[in-house]
Design an enzyme around this catalytic site. Structure first.
Site, PDB file in Angstrom:
ATOM      1  N   HIS A   1       0.874  -1.182   0.000  1.00 20.61           N
ATOM      2  CA  HIS A   1       0.000   0.000   0.000  1.00 20.61           C
ATOM      3  C   HIS A   1       0.914   1.235   0.000  1.00 20.61           C
ATOM      4  CE1 HIS A   1      -2.761   2.933   1.917  1.00 20.61           C
ATOM      5  NE2 HIS A   1      -3.758   2.142   1.566  1.00 20.61           N
TER       6      HIS A   1
ATOM      7  N   ASP B   1       3.010  -4.712   8.178  1.00 17.85           N
ATOM      8  CA  ASP B   1       1.806  -3.911   7.952  1.00 17.85           C
ATOM      9  C   ASP B   1       0.633  -4.890   8.045  1.00 17.85           C
ATOM     10  OD1 ASP B   1      -0.415  -2.676   6.966  1.00 17.85           O
ATOM     11  OD2 ASP B   1       0.538  -1.851   5.176  1.00 17.85           O
TER      12      ASP B   1
ATOM     13  N   GLN C   1      -4.501  -5.411   6.953  1.00 18.18           N
ATOM     14  CA  GLN C   1      -5.485  -6.349   6.389  1.00 18.18           C
ATOM     15  C   GLN C   1      -5.421  -7.722   7.037  1.00 18.18           C
ATOM     16  OE1 GLN C   1      -7.828  -5.357   4.458  1.00 18.18           O
ATOM     17  NE2 GLN C   1      -7.030  -3.440   3.639  1.00 18.18           N
TER      18      GLN C   1
ATOM     19  N   LYS D   1     -10.728  -0.807  10.310  1.00 20.33           N
ATOM     20  CA  LYS D   1     -10.844  -1.970   9.429  1.00 20.33           C
ATOM     21  C   LYS D   1     -11.224  -3.223  10.206  1.00 20.33           C
ATOM     22  CE  LYS D   1      -7.330  -0.269   6.178  1.00 20.33           C
ATOM     23  NZ  LYS D   1      -8.081   0.182   5.007  1.00 20.33           N
TER      24      LYS D   1
ATOM     25  N   CYS E   1      -4.783   2.475  -3.641  1.00 18.58           N
ATOM     26  CA  CYS E   1      -3.592   3.001  -2.951  1.00 18.58           C
ATOM     27  C   CYS E   1      -2.403   2.070  -3.141  1.00 18.58           C
ATOM     28  CB  CYS E   1      -3.850   3.243  -1.472  1.00 18.58           C
ATOM     29  SG  CYS E   1      -4.982   4.581  -1.187  1.00 18.58           S
TER      30      CYS E   1
HETATM   31  C1  LIG Z   1      -2.294  -3.027   3.498  1.00 19.64           C
HETATM   32  C2  LIG Z   1      -2.669  -1.649   3.951  1.00 19.64           C
HETATM   33  N1  LIG Z   1      -1.750  -0.888   4.568  1.00 19.64           N
HETATM   34  C3  LIG Z   1      -2.023   0.339   5.007  1.00 19.64           C
HETATM   35  C4  LIG Z   1      -3.270   0.881   4.857  1.00 19.64           C
HETATM   36  C5  LIG Z   1      -3.538   2.267   5.356  1.00 19.64           C
HETATM   37  O1  LIG Z   1      -4.499   2.230   6.361  1.00 19.64           O
HETATM   38  P1  LIG Z   1      -5.063   3.594   6.953  1.00 19.64           P
HETATM   39  O2  LIG Z   1      -5.679   4.315   5.791  1.00 19.64           O
HETATM   40  O3  LIG Z   1      -6.073   3.173   7.966  1.00 19.64           O
HETATM   41  O4  LIG Z   1      -3.910   4.323   7.520  1.00 19.64           O
HETATM   42  C6  LIG Z   1      -4.264   0.147   4.202  1.00 19.64           C
HETATM   43  C7  LIG Z   1      -5.596   0.733   3.955  1.00 19.64           C
HETATM   44  O5  LIG Z   1      -6.330   0.308   3.098  1.00 19.64           O
HETATM   45  C8  LIG Z   1      -3.953  -1.157   3.756  1.00 19.64           C
HETATM   46  O6  LIG Z   1      -4.860  -1.915   3.133  1.00 19.64           O
END
Ligand SMILES: Cc1ncc(COP(=O)(O)O)c(C=O)c1O
Length: 419
Positions: free
Chosen positions: A133, A210, A213, A236, A376
């Site tokens: 992401h 990270d 998900q 999430k 993203c």
């Molecule tokens: C794999 C992953 N990392 C980071 C993020 C960023 O999350 P946030 O927007 O809650 O900071 C997301 C959001 O979709 C994500 O799917």
């Protein structure tokens, strides 16, 4: 996923009973039942989480850590109890290792601005995957530009599975950090983070997972995967927006400089300087997001009552069914592992002739909410020679009949466009 010392759940996993807890699922969209399949972006909230917010503001509201009055002590206690619940949920050895942030993005930026700023120098490298992401790309790119460090990418095969032959040459003696997604928000791939942790530790590097998900969907045990840092967002996983978590190993957090400066993160201030507070407060400057911490605790309770093994099993079954149905469509190509047992409940797909935005708009007319765009993860989506993809993502309240609605919706949209 861990062997699991984590709770097996105390409540029967009954999708109908679960659905009854989510007021928004009663909504009609363009006169149709809402079919919410955008859970990788954010999940819906059960009434237990919503009630914890109203209860907090109606009964407890006060600032934390500063007062001797009853409300302040209750607010402080609830704020810290929620931290303890999060620590238990990910099997963190200590609750002081759980830092409240705004979201996954802020958790990653915190590590970039503190640990990485102090430990990464010119000529070092940071290893990430090609399926990250933007939140797990851009902070490292910026740091690398500033420090003269190198960003290296772990590649994956066409099926979206990390190439390990490549991994052992990409991660080398100049690697200081390996920062990888546990589950891709586009491909659905579940990455073997414990194996990557071993490769990182073998060269003396630190691994950041990270888990935006993964923590919402499967049992995640920070000790079993041998992570050094782990980042995720409450929104999430049934919780509110505006709050997230950074978990870090105590010794690393203790050595790290603060991220922001101000109230609560100090032990003592003189006109000449300041001493930093103990963990976790060193990283929590200013009045924190107290109400949303309470509600995150309620979200963790809800998921723990269901049992994360059961949550994961439900999503695996639903994903297997959805993959079978979507792959049976002639003009649709699914990105990522074709074998559903290698992926989580995220299915990104492209249609041969219908643009994802047109598909998303047509499905919305049928009450079906999916995501369309680059999710993203622009470099990844572009690597498939497409500018955008449609994405359906599942959670605890989704059912097979909703998957049927999606597949029928795609077929109906084809009929409309081919008229
Ligand atoms: C794999 C992953 N990392 C980071 C993020 C960023 O999350 P946030 O927007 O809650 O900071 C997301 C959001 O979709 C994500 O799917």
């Amino acid at each position: 996923m861990s062997e699991s010392t984590l709770s097996a759940g105390t409540r029967v996993f009954d999708p109908d009973a679960i659905r009854a807890d989510f007021p928004i699922l009663q909504r009609k969209i363009h006169g149709q039942e809402l079919v919410y399949l955008d859970n990788a972006a954010t999940t819906q909230k059960p009434k237990q989480v919503i009630k914890s917010l109203t209860d907090y503001y109606e009964q407890t509201n006060a600032n934390v850590h500063r007062g001797v009055h009853t409300l302040s002590m209750e607010a402080t206690n609830g704020y810290e109890v929620a931290r303890t619940k999060v620590a238990k949920f990910i099997n963190a050895p200590r609750s002081e290792e759980v830092i409240w942030t705004r979201n996954t993005s802020e958790s990653l930026n915190l590590v970039a601005a503190t640990w990485a700023e102090a430990n990464i120098s010119e000529g070092d490298n940071i290893v990430i995957t090609a399926m990250e992401h933007h939140s797990n790309i851009v902070p490292w790119q910026q740091l690398a530009f500033k420090k003269g460090a190198e960003i290296r990418y772990l590649s994956h095969n066409d099926d979206g599975v990390i190439n390990f032959v490549d991994a052992s040459s990409v991660i080398d003696s100049r690697t200081k950090l390996v920062s990888v997604t546990h589950m891709s928000n586009v491909l659905g791939t579940i990455n073997p983070v414990a194996k990557l942790a071993e490769l990182a530790h073998d060269v003396g590097a630190v691994i950041l997972v990270d888990a935006a998900q993964s923590v919402p969907h499967m049992p995640v045990d920070v000790q079993a995967i041998d992570a050094d840092f782990l980042a995720f967002s409450a929104h999430k996983m049934l919780g509110p927006t505006g709050i997230g978590v950074l978990w870090g190993r105590l010794d690393l957090l203790e050595e790290m400089p603060p991220y922001m400066f101000g109230g609560d993160m100090i032990l003592e201030v003189t006109y000449e300087g300041a001493k930093w507070n103990d963990l976790p407060y060193k990283f929590e400057a200013g009045t924190p997001n107290i109400a949303d911490a309470f509600a995150t605790g309620a979200a963790v309770d809800y998921l723990s009552d269901l049992g994360m093994e059961n949550v994961w099993q439900h999503e695996q079954e639903l994903t297997a069914y959805a993959m079978e149905q979507i792959l049976s469509l002639d003009n649709v190509k699914v990105l990522g592992p074709q074998d559903s047992s290698q992926r989580g409940g995220v299915i990104s797909f492209v249609h041969d002739t219908i643009h994802p935005h047109d598909l998303g708009t047509a499905l919305d007319q049928q009450g079906i909410a999916i995501r369309t765009g680059h999710h993203c993860a622009m470099p990844l989506v572009r690597s498939y020679d497409v500018v955008a993809a449609a994405r359906a993502s599942f959670y605890i309240y989704n059912t097979r009949s909703e998957v049927d609605a999606l597949v029928n919706g795609i077929s109906e949209t084809e009929g409309y466009f081919n008229r």
